[in-house]
Motif scaffolding. Structure first.
Motif, PDB file in Angstrom:
ATOM      1  N   MET A  72       0.835  -1.198   0.000  1.00  0.00           N
ATOM      2  CA  MET A  72       0.000   0.000   0.000  1.00  0.00           C
ATOM      3  C   MET A  72       0.870   1.248   0.000  1.00  0.00           C
ATOM      4  SD  MET A  72      -1.187   0.583   3.967  1.00  0.00           S
ATOM      5  CE  MET A  72      -1.537   2.301   3.712  1.00  0.00           C
ATOM      6  N   ARG A  73       0.277   2.313  -0.560  1.00  0.00           N
ATOM      7  CA  ARG A  73       0.966   3.595  -0.556  1.00  0.00           C
ATOM      8  C   ARG A  73       0.232   4.485   0.434  1.00  0.00           C
ATOM      9  NH1 ARG A  73       2.315   8.147  -4.224  1.00  0.00           N
ATOM     10  NH2 ARG A  73       0.088   8.386  -4.532  1.00  0.00           N
ATOM     11  N   TYR A  74       0.974   5.121   1.333  1.00  0.00           N
ATOM     12  CA  TYR A  74       0.350   5.954   2.355  1.00  0.00           C
ATOM     13  C   TYR A  74       0.880   7.374   2.220  1.00  0.00           C
ATOM     14  CZ  TYR A  74      -1.092   7.611   6.987  1.00  0.00           C
ATOM     15  OH  TYR A  74      -1.660   8.311   8.020  1.00  0.00           O
ATOM     16  N   CYS A  75      -0.043   8.339   2.119  1.00  0.00           N
ATOM     17  CA  CYS A  75       0.354   9.737   1.963  1.00  0.00           C
ATOM     18  C   CYS A  75       0.260  10.449   3.301  1.00  0.00           C
ATOM     19  CB  CYS A  75      -0.549  10.429   0.954  1.00  0.00           C
ATOM     20  SG  CYS A  75      -0.396   9.702  -0.670  1.00  0.00           S
ATOM     21  N   PHE A  76       1.331  11.095   3.693  1.00  0.00           N
ATOM     22  CA  PHE A  76       1.329  11.870   4.931  1.00  0.00           C
ATOM     23  C   PHE A  76       0.624  13.200   4.699  1.00  0.00           C
ATOM     24  CE2 PHE A  76       4.955   9.008   5.177  1.00  0.00           C
ATOM     25  CZ  PHE A  76       4.681   8.383   6.383  1.00  0.00           C
ATOM     26  N   PRO A  77       0.165  13.834   5.774  1.00  0.00           N
ATOM     27  CA  PRO A  77      -0.554  15.100   5.574  1.00  0.00           C
ATOM     28  C   PRO A  77       0.392  16.280   5.367  1.00  0.00           C
ATOM     29  CG  PRO A  77      -0.546  14.525   7.899  1.00  0.00           C
ATOM     30  CD  PRO A  77       0.139  13.400   7.171  1.00  0.00           C
ATOM     31  N   TYR A  78       1.546  16.030   4.761  1.00  0.00           N
ATOM     32  CA  TYR A  78       2.543  17.094   4.578  1.00  0.00           C
ATOM     33  C   TYR A  78       3.003  17.139   3.129  1.00  0.00           C
ATOM     34  CZ  TYR A  78       2.819  15.931   9.557  1.00  0.00           C
ATOM     35  OH  TYR A  78       2.514  15.647  10.855  1.00  0.00           O
ATOM     36  N   ASP A  79       2.909  18.330   2.542  1.00  0.00           N
ATOM     37  CA  ASP A  79       3.431  18.553   1.195  1.00  0.00           C
ATOM     38  C   ASP A  79       4.906  18.214   1.104  1.00  0.00           C
ATOM     39  OD1 ASP A  79       1.693  19.363  -0.709  1.00  0.00           O
ATOM     40  OD2 ASP A  79       1.646  21.455  -0.058  1.00  0.00           O
ATOM     41  N   SER A  80       5.621  18.481   2.194  1.00  0.00           N
ATOM     42  CA  SER A  80       7.080  18.409   2.153  1.00  0.00           C
ATOM     43  C   SER A  80       7.618  17.000   2.381  1.00  0.00           C
ATOM     44  CB  SER A  80       7.654  19.349   3.215  1.00  0.00           C
ATOM     45  OG  SER A  80       7.115  19.024   4.491  1.00  0.00           O
ATOM     46  N   ILE A  81       6.733  16.031   2.617  1.00  0.00           N
ATOM     47  CA  ILE A  81       7.207  14.672   2.906  1.00  0.00           C
ATOM     48  C   ILE A  81       6.514  13.690   1.962  1.00  0.00           C
ATOM     49  CG2 ILE A  81       7.378  12.865   4.669  1.00  0.00           C
ATOM     50  CD1 ILE A  81       7.464  15.095   6.777  1.00  0.00           C
ATOM     51  N   ALA A  82       7.312  12.992   1.152  1.00  0.00           N
ATOM     52  CA  ALA A  82       6.768  12.099   0.120  1.00  0.00           C
ATOM     53  C   ALA A  82       6.101  10.874   0.749  1.00  0.00           C
ATOM     54  CB  ALA A  82       7.887  11.672  -0.823  1.00  0.00           C
ATOM     55  N   PRO A  83       5.132  10.284   0.036  1.00  0.00           N
ATOM     56  CA  PRO A  83       4.427   9.093   0.531  1.00  0.00           C
ATOM     57  C   PRO A  83       5.372   7.899   0.682  1.00  0.00           C
ATOM     58  CG  PRO A  83       3.365   9.980  -1.448  1.00  0.00           C
ATOM     59  CD  PRO A  83       4.669  10.690  -1.292  1.00  0.00           C
ATOM     60  N   ILE A  84       4.894   6.874   1.385  1.00  0.00           N
ATOM     61  CA  ILE A  84       5.656   5.628   1.458  1.00  0.00           C
ATOM     62  C   ILE A  84       4.881   4.513   0.783  1.00  0.00           C
ATOM     63  CG2 ILE A  84       7.083   5.927   3.514  1.00  0.00           C
ATOM     64  CD1 ILE A  84       4.784   4.678   5.123  1.00  0.00           C
ATOM     65  N   GLU A  85       5.631   3.528   0.330  1.00  0.00           N
ATOM     66  CA  GLU A  85       5.048   2.322  -0.255  1.00  0.00           C
ATOM     67  C   GLU A  85       5.380   1.181   0.705  1.00  0.00           C
ATOM     68  OE1 GLU A  85       3.543   2.268  -3.547  1.00  0.00           O
ATOM     69  OE2 GLU A  85       2.898   0.297  -2.815  1.00  0.00           O
ATOM     70  N   ILE A  86       4.344   0.564   1.281  1.00  0.00           N
ATOM     71  CA  ILE A  86       4.580  -0.578   2.172  1.00  0.00           C
ATOM     72  C   ILE A  86       4.300  -1.849   1.384  1.00  0.00           C
ATOM     73  CG2 ILE A  86       4.011  -1.632   4.398  1.00  0.00           C
ATOM     74  CD1 ILE A  86       2.882   1.016   5.315  1.00  0.00           C
ATOM     75  N   PRO A  87       5.301  -2.721   1.221  1.00  0.00           N
ATOM     76  CA  PRO A  87       5.088  -3.936   0.418  1.00  0.00           C
ATOM     77  C   PRO A  87       3.918  -4.755   0.968  1.00  0.00           C
ATOM     78  CG  PRO A  87       7.426  -3.656   0.937  1.00  0.00           C
ATOM     79  CD  PRO A  87       6.683  -2.637   1.741  1.00  0.00           C
ATOM     80  N   SER A  88       3.234  -5.442   0.071  1.00  0.00           N
ATOM     81  CA  SER A  88       1.995  -6.122   0.457  1.00  0.00           C
ATOM     82  C   SER A  88       2.242  -7.335   1.347  1.00  0.00           C
ATOM     83  CB  SER A  88       1.221  -6.533  -0.796  1.00  0.00           C
ATOM     84  OG  SER A  88       2.026  -7.394  -1.570  1.00  0.00           O
ATOM     85  N   SER A  89       3.505  -7.695   1.542  1.00  0.00           N
ATOM     86  CA  SER A  89       3.801  -8.829   2.429  1.00  0.00           C
ATOM     87  C   SER A  89       3.578  -8.471   3.902  1.00  0.00           C
ATOM     88  CB  SER A  89       5.254  -9.266   2.221  1.00  0.00           C
ATOM     89  OG  SER A  89       6.122  -8.154   2.368  1.00  0.00           O
ATOM     90  N   HIS A  90       3.438  -7.170   4.209  1.00  0.00           N
ATOM     91  CA  HIS A  90       3.271  -6.743   5.605  1.00  0.00           C
ATOM     92  C   HIS A  90       1.800  -6.588   5.970  1.00  0.00           C
ATOM     93  CE1 HIS A  90       7.526  -5.612   6.144  1.00  0.00           C
ATOM     94  NE2 HIS A  90       7.462  -5.328   4.860  1.00  0.00           N
ATOM     95  N   PRO A  91       1.371  -7.168   7.082  1.00  0.00           N
ATOM     96  CA  PRO A  91       0.055  -6.776   7.604  1.00  0.00           C
ATOM     97  C   PRO A  91       0.167  -5.342   8.132  1.00  0.00           C
ATOM     98  CG  PRO A  91       0.923  -8.748   8.726  1.00  0.00           C
ATOM     99  CD  PRO A  91       2.035  -8.166   7.917  1.00  0.00           C
ATOM    100  N   VAL A  92      -0.778  -4.482   7.746  1.00  0.00           N
ATOM    101  CA  VAL A  92      -0.730  -3.074   8.155  1.00  0.00           C
ATOM    102  C   VAL A  92      -2.056  -2.679   8.787  1.00  0.00           C
ATOM    103  CG1 VAL A  92      -0.361  -0.695   7.399  1.00  0.00           C
ATOM    104  CG2 VAL A  92       0.743  -2.563   6.154  1.00  0.00           C
ATOM    105  N   ASP A  93      -2.007  -1.970   9.919  1.00  0.00           N
ATOM    106  CA  ASP A  93      -3.215  -1.395  10.520  1.00  0.00           C
ATOM    107  C   ASP A  93      -3.088   0.116  10.491  1.00  0.00           C
ATOM    108  OD1 ASP A  93      -3.646  -4.014  11.110  1.00  0.00           O
ATOM    109  OD2 ASP A  93      -3.931  -3.742  13.262  1.00  0.00           O
ATOM    110  N   VAL A  94      -4.117   0.806  10.017  1.00  0.00           N
ATOM    111  CA  VAL A  94      -4.086   2.268   9.923  1.00  0.00           C
ATOM    112  C   VAL A  94      -5.119   2.861  10.876  1.00  0.00           C
ATOM    113  CG1 VAL A  94      -4.310   4.255   8.382  1.00  0.00           C
ATOM    114  CG2 VAL A  94      -3.478   2.078   7.480  1.00  0.00           C
ATOM    115  N   TYR A  95      -4.677   3.767  11.749  1.00  0.00           N
ATOM    116  CA  TYR A  95      -5.580   4.412  12.703  1.00  0.00           C
ATOM    117  C   TYR A  95      -5.510   5.929  12.570  1.00  0.00           C
ATOM    118  CZ  TYR A  95      -5.566  -0.069  15.166  1.00  0.00           C
ATOM    119  OH  TYR A  95      -5.696  -1.389  15.490  1.00  0.00           O
ATOM    120  N   THR A  96      -6.599   6.595  12.924  1.00  0.00           N
ATOM    121  CA  THR A  96      -6.543   8.044  13.096  1.00  0.00           C
ATOM    122  C   THR A  96      -7.522   8.415  14.204  1.00  0.00           C
ATOM    123  OG1 THR A  96      -6.614  10.186  11.985  1.00  0.00           O
ATOM    124  CG2 THR A  96      -8.295   8.594  11.348  1.00  0.00           C
ATOM    125  N   VAL A  97      -7.623   9.707  14.529  1.00  0.00           N
ATOM    126  CA  VAL A  97      -8.507  10.086  15.635  1.00  0.00           C
ATOM    127  C   VAL A  97      -9.967   9.978  15.208  1.00  0.00           C
ATOM    128  CG1 VAL A  97      -6.795  11.632  16.634  1.00  0.00           C
ATOM    129  CG2 VAL A  97      -8.491  12.537  15.069  1.00  0.00           C
TER     130      VAL A  97
END
Lengths: 422, 422
Positions: free
Chosen positions: A1-26
């Motif tokens: 998955m590709r995850y975009c941070f809420p910052y213009d100045s910081i590029a997104p990351i690509e997390i390989p699909s082999s990883h289980p990922v949990d995404v949380y926010t407020v």
């Protein structure tokens, strides 16, 4: 998955699909359709754990209303008119009502700022005092805590029959939640006591404090507020835009406890089995200005990460580490033991020391990476982190260390999130 | 990956690792350390595309200041004092200055609300008018647009030499951005014109309007503001807590254009190749109260989703579809053609019709799923969506339709996000 941070100045990351990922926010907070004034008035009419304020006061009552300062979001101007109405209903005389701004050790508020805080009308009609934390003559010793500490607080409390604290309730790393008796101590305490309050808070595990109402820090606060004669609180819980969602009036402990319970349902995020994850990624939004603020995200992580996890902090920090507190960068984040030595040697003030431990205790027991375009790599290293030019590089290194199937937990709005392991 | 929505009432989803997933949310806005008053004063001193207001006015100038109403977040009380200072500097006489609240067709503001909006001092010192959109005698015909529409606006504009619009600039589905001449039309336009404004906006593709400054809707707004004699604007851009980040004073088109450019850098999120994705998941945060508000997330999706994609809207909607506009549920979301028939038959007011098309045009060309604990399955179906009891069920069905390797795009804060395909 590709995850975009809420910052213009910081590029997104690509997390390989082999990883289980949990995404949380407020959690989203459902705004109240009720007017702020109605919410406050209804709360004043039904206090928790005590009679209505209008039944407590009479014409001769000397009344002191404490409000927090501009650094806090409490919209006191939406609370104070109804509170004055309630006091007037009981026969209180306007000339016997004073306000005291609970500055802690912040600078005094100007007349304009006071008008903005409590409303222009109130600011002209009533006497408003700034807390004089630096003036021994303005303080009074209200007794000693069990372990011997002298309780030095603003003298105006002594000169009042009824003391009312106006503030707001939200998760707080040093007190568990803001609000309640905190407006007394450290709100109108001595310089020394304000430092002690912050410093003492890092002597307890973060997960036993942040988002927990009854904790050792709050016990001291409640004790000091009681000694100072805090009569009642009028505390609000705010939404993300600082609008009043709910108001809690009443006994300084009972009403506060109920307010914290409500705040918890809004702000607490249940994180599933964090002990099983090895890589944590968090931003600092909305506390992105400098790392002094952003340390709040490290406090949040501290509540849930297992030892030796890789933690990746992602934050823009346009103002760097801290303009106001250069000692953080000079000393670097340190654990409690090392920081205690510096404090005891008189080389570090306690407020700065507490910030240093908030970062340091996380760095001590994890593999801590920092991605921040606002801070130079050398400074990041000096703070105790491994620096990375971009979040992807940090993640790649985390995967190299933890393996390509490691579970990843991603936390958004790290500056506000209050995570709890479940 | 497991993704947690910002809602207690809606369980997380598990997206199998076979899917490429992109996660987006809105940009963090770096708060300004400058006081709001300083930001506004500096902007007034350096207007865009015109001389300072203090150079335009004199003692005899009849001045009208338009401000938006309580439904908008503009902190006019932080703008108006500096604006009055600037006018006073030019010799303007207080008795010649009036305020007009640009209600559109909202209800009139009460005296208390006006005091909260523009400041208690200003509210007592100046005459403040509520826009009387329902009273033909309060309106004046300022001419006709090229295609013949008569421009009916508040008469007070005619009676003023200098007209200043105070508002804020943010992405807006019907106007591209709020602010600028929008405070004139639809701000102080006739009932009919307000309906026409909303209705006309859904005749253009959403991606050519939302977050685009110069669009056909704005062209009409600029033309009407010009006919009405709008002299200048003082518009602010706000952060997530509605604090002033930047202020744009000056020519109604030039200053607004510059403000929109700035707003765009803050609010626009670049979404990578959405045409290659087949499954879109979006929440409606922070517009979660009812689906009338939440339709904003559908407008955002409309800008980027390819035909026949599966779109999953996730929203709590504790107040259901819309208490104020029952026709949305009665009619259901419809495309432009079907809705036009209802409007022409006089069976639907144009404001409701525009909301219906905002949802309907998305449903028409996609496979639209709705997950909403606040709306019954039967009603969801009636609106035109396929209902699901939980987000996971919706996702499972999407995967069944699109296959287990389909690319997924996840958008957080759908009520605020302004996505642009890149």
């Amino acid at each position: 998955m590709r995850y975009c941070f809420p910052y213009d100045s910081i590029a997104p990351i690509e997390i390989p699909s082999s990883h289980p990922v949990d995404v949380y926010t407020v959690q989203s907070i459902e705004a109240s359709r009720q007017q702020a004034e109605e919410i406050v008035a209804a709360s004043l009419a039904h206090p928790i754990g005590m009679p209505r304020l209008s039944q407590l006061v009479h014409g001769g009552s000397r009344i002191l209303i404490l409000v927090d300062d501009l650094s806090r979001p409490t919209p006191a101007h939406e609370i104070v008119p109804a509170l004055l109405g309630e006091l007037g209903r009981g026969g209180a005389s306007e000339s016997n009502i004073r306000f005291l701004i609970a500055l802690g050790t912040h600078r005094a508020m100007t007349a304009e700022e006071i008008a903005a805080k409590i409303g222009a009308q109130q600011a002209t009609r009533f006497q408003v005092l700034n807390h004089q934390w630096h003036d021994p003559a303005a303080l009074h010793a209200y007794g000693r805590l069990d372990e011997g500490t002298e309780v030095l607080l603003n003298r105006a409390l002594l000169e009042s029959d009824v003391v009312i604290g106006v503030g707001s309730i939200a998760p707080h790393p040093a007190a568990g939640f803001s609000g309640g008796g905190k407006i007394i101590a450290p709100g109108v305490a001595s310089d020394e006591a304000v430092g002690e309050f912050h410093w003492r808070s890092v002597h307890y595990p973060q997960k036993e404090v942040l988002g927990v109402r009854d904790n050792p820090m709050r016990q001291r606060i409640d004790a000091m507020a009681h000694m100072a004669g805090l009569t009642a609180i009028v505390n609000v819980v705010l939404d993300g835009e600082n609008k009043i969602v709910r108001c809690f009036t009443g006994h300084p402990v009972e009403a506060h406890r109920e307010g914290c319970r409500f705040s918890q349902t809004l702000y607490q995020v249940e994180v599933d089995r964090p002990a099983d994850a090895g890589i944590f990624i968090i931003d600092t939004h909305p506390l992105d200005q400098d790392l002094w603020q952003g340390v709040k995200a490290m406090c949040a992580l501290e509540c849930i990460v297992p030892d030796d996890a890789v933690v990746i902090i992602v934050t823009p920090c346009p103002e760097g580490v801290s303009r106001q507190h250069p000692d953080v960068l000079a000393v670097g984040y340190q654990g409690l033991a090392a920081t205690t030595e510096l404090v005891n040697a008189g080389r570090l003030d306690k407020v700065t020391a507490h910030n240093i431990v908030q970062g340091g205790r996380l760095i001590e027991r994890t593999q801590a990476f920092l991605v921040s375009p606002g801070i130079e790599a050398g400074d990041i290293q000096r703070l105790g982190f491994t620096p990375f030019a971009c979040a992807q590089d940090a993640l790649d290194e985390a995967i190299r260390r933890k393996g390509s199937r490691e579970r990843v937990i991603l936390l958004g709005m790290g500056g506000e999130i209050c995570p709890k392991a479940v």
